[in-house]
Design a protein around this motif. Sequence first.
Motif, short mmCIF file in Angstrom:
data_model
loop_
_atom_site.label_atom_id
_atom_site.label_comp_id
_atom_site.label_asym_id
_atom_site.label_seq_id
_atom_site.Cartn_x
_atom_site.Cartn_y
_atom_site.Cartn_z
N UNK A 170 0.84 -1.19 0.00
CA UNK A 170 0.00 0.00 0.00
C UNK A 170 0.88 1.25 0.00
N UNK A 171 2.05 1.12 0.60
CA UNK A 171 3.03 2.22 0.64
C UNK A 171 4.37 1.66 0.20
N UNK A 172 4.99 2.30 -0.77
CA UNK A 172 6.30 1.87 -1.28
C UNK A 172 7.32 2.94 -0.94
N UNK A 173 8.31 2.61 -0.12
CA UNK A 173 9.33 3.55 0.29
C UNK A 173 10.65 3.19 -0.37
N UNK A 196 -4.42 9.67 11.18
CA UNK A 196 -5.85 9.76 10.90
C UNK A 196 -6.51 8.42 10.58
N UNK A 197 -5.76 7.51 9.98
CA UNK A 197 -6.29 6.17 9.71
C UNK A 197 -6.67 5.49 11.03
N UNK A 198 -5.78 5.55 12.01
CA UNK A 198 -6.07 4.94 13.31
C UNK A 198 -7.31 5.55 13.94
N UNK A 253 -8.94 2.02 -19.12
CA UNK A 253 -9.00 3.16 -20.01
C UNK A 253 -10.11 4.15 -19.74
N UNK A 254 -10.88 3.96 -18.68
CA UNK A 254 -12.00 4.86 -18.40
C UNK A 254 -11.62 5.88 -17.32
N UNK A 255 -11.67 7.18 -17.63
CA UNK A 255 -11.48 8.18 -16.59
C UNK A 255 -12.54 8.01 -15.51
N UNK A 256 -12.19 8.36 -14.28
CA UNK A 256 -13.12 8.13 -13.17
C UNK A 256 -12.74 8.97 -11.98
N UNK A 257 -13.66 9.10 -11.05
CA UNK A 257 -13.28 9.62 -9.75
C UNK A 257 -12.31 8.61 -9.12
N UNK A 258 -11.37 9.09 -8.35
CA UNK A 258 -10.36 8.21 -7.76
C UNK A 258 -10.96 7.51 -6.53
N UNK A 316 -6.04 7.98 2.67
CA UNK A 316 -5.33 8.12 1.41
C UNK A 316 -5.88 7.23 0.30
N UNK A 317 -6.90 6.43 0.60
CA UNK A 317 -7.45 5.54 -0.42
C UNK A 317 -8.97 5.45 -0.24
#
Length: 397
Positions: A170-173, A196-198, A253-258, A316-317
């Motif tokens: 989920x996070x790449x450092x 904030x997730x917690x 290929x379809x634009x969308x809300x994230x 964040x997701x």
Amino acid sequence: MLSVGLTGGIGAGKSTVAHRLVEHGAVLVDADAIAREVVQPGRPALAEIVAVFGEQVLADDGTLDRAALAERAFADEESRVRLNGIVHPRVGERTAELVGGAPQDAIVVHDVPLLVENGLAPLYHLVIVVDAPEDVRVDRLVEARGMTAEDARARIAAQADERSRREAADVWLDNSGAPDGVLAEVDALWADRLVPFEANLRLRRPQGSRSPSVVEPDPTWRAQAARAIARIEQAAGETALRVDHIGSTSVPGLPAKDVLDIQLTVADLTEADRIADALAEAGFPRMAGQWSDDPLDPGQVGPRGDKRLHTGADPARRINLHVREQGTPHWRAALLFPVWLSEHPAERDAYAELKRKLAHSHRADGTAERYAENKQPWIAEAMARAEEWARATGWSP
């Protein structure tokens, strides 16, 4: 309590990230340290290992001689299984003890070198992978641990490859540069996402509706959805008849809300209510009495609807989790619509143009409600065409 899995290949610098998270207040549970702890002299596991593999696995001071044990325990599959049967339960018990002793508002970071190899990612709310190029890792192992370059490369090759780690992350450092760089990323990660997730998780605080903003297709949407689906399946257990990535982000290929839309299929909604707490604990609290901007099923979400709506707690997701009964019209439409769009590029492009136009016109008032409502005439006509295609081709869920 937020559960974070931390992993990375040998020499990537995972301990640098772990130490920084501890400085911020994380509770660290180190799998390697626990594995060493449970075989200390006087511990039952060590006595059992000696009973099985002989006194030759002990050093002169009575501690475990790991090299001698490896020669015997990894000589054949049966020996390896016997060793794991001794050590793994103790590691599990000690891990549970440490996690159970953490405060309810803790951010628990579980440092697990073989997290990816052992398929453990769905057990965590978030997985952080620390990485560096192979040459950098080899240099570090030669300098810091005294390995030969050949031995270092062999150790690296024996672990998960980059593709597998990226699928789990989920996070790449990227820890290939100076320490200050990755430490700054960890600082931002802690403040902007983990804290904030917690809080969202502990308070079971769902994310509300947001202003519609259509973005270009993200090639990682499907991989992100796959990680969420694995966590949902883990939480729902046998209640989940199927879990699918639906909605615009599932259409290449379809634009969308994230926003990732996911559908959890259950036999009936009483089952959905029964697993609501488990889904919330996994990071998907339920929304109630709020607006659903699902283009196939807009409107108020409540106990009398034909679905239950959960949303992701990760700031964040953005994720919308639609829990529906198998066989209902909206359940079928949610599965059919993205497949039909994927098979018909002209329809996909027409839908994309509509989405962009409506998102632009409603950006000023910031309401997802009107955005969803104003798509309904086109959606209704498109679904009729989709059903014609389904009948002609024999498509079914």
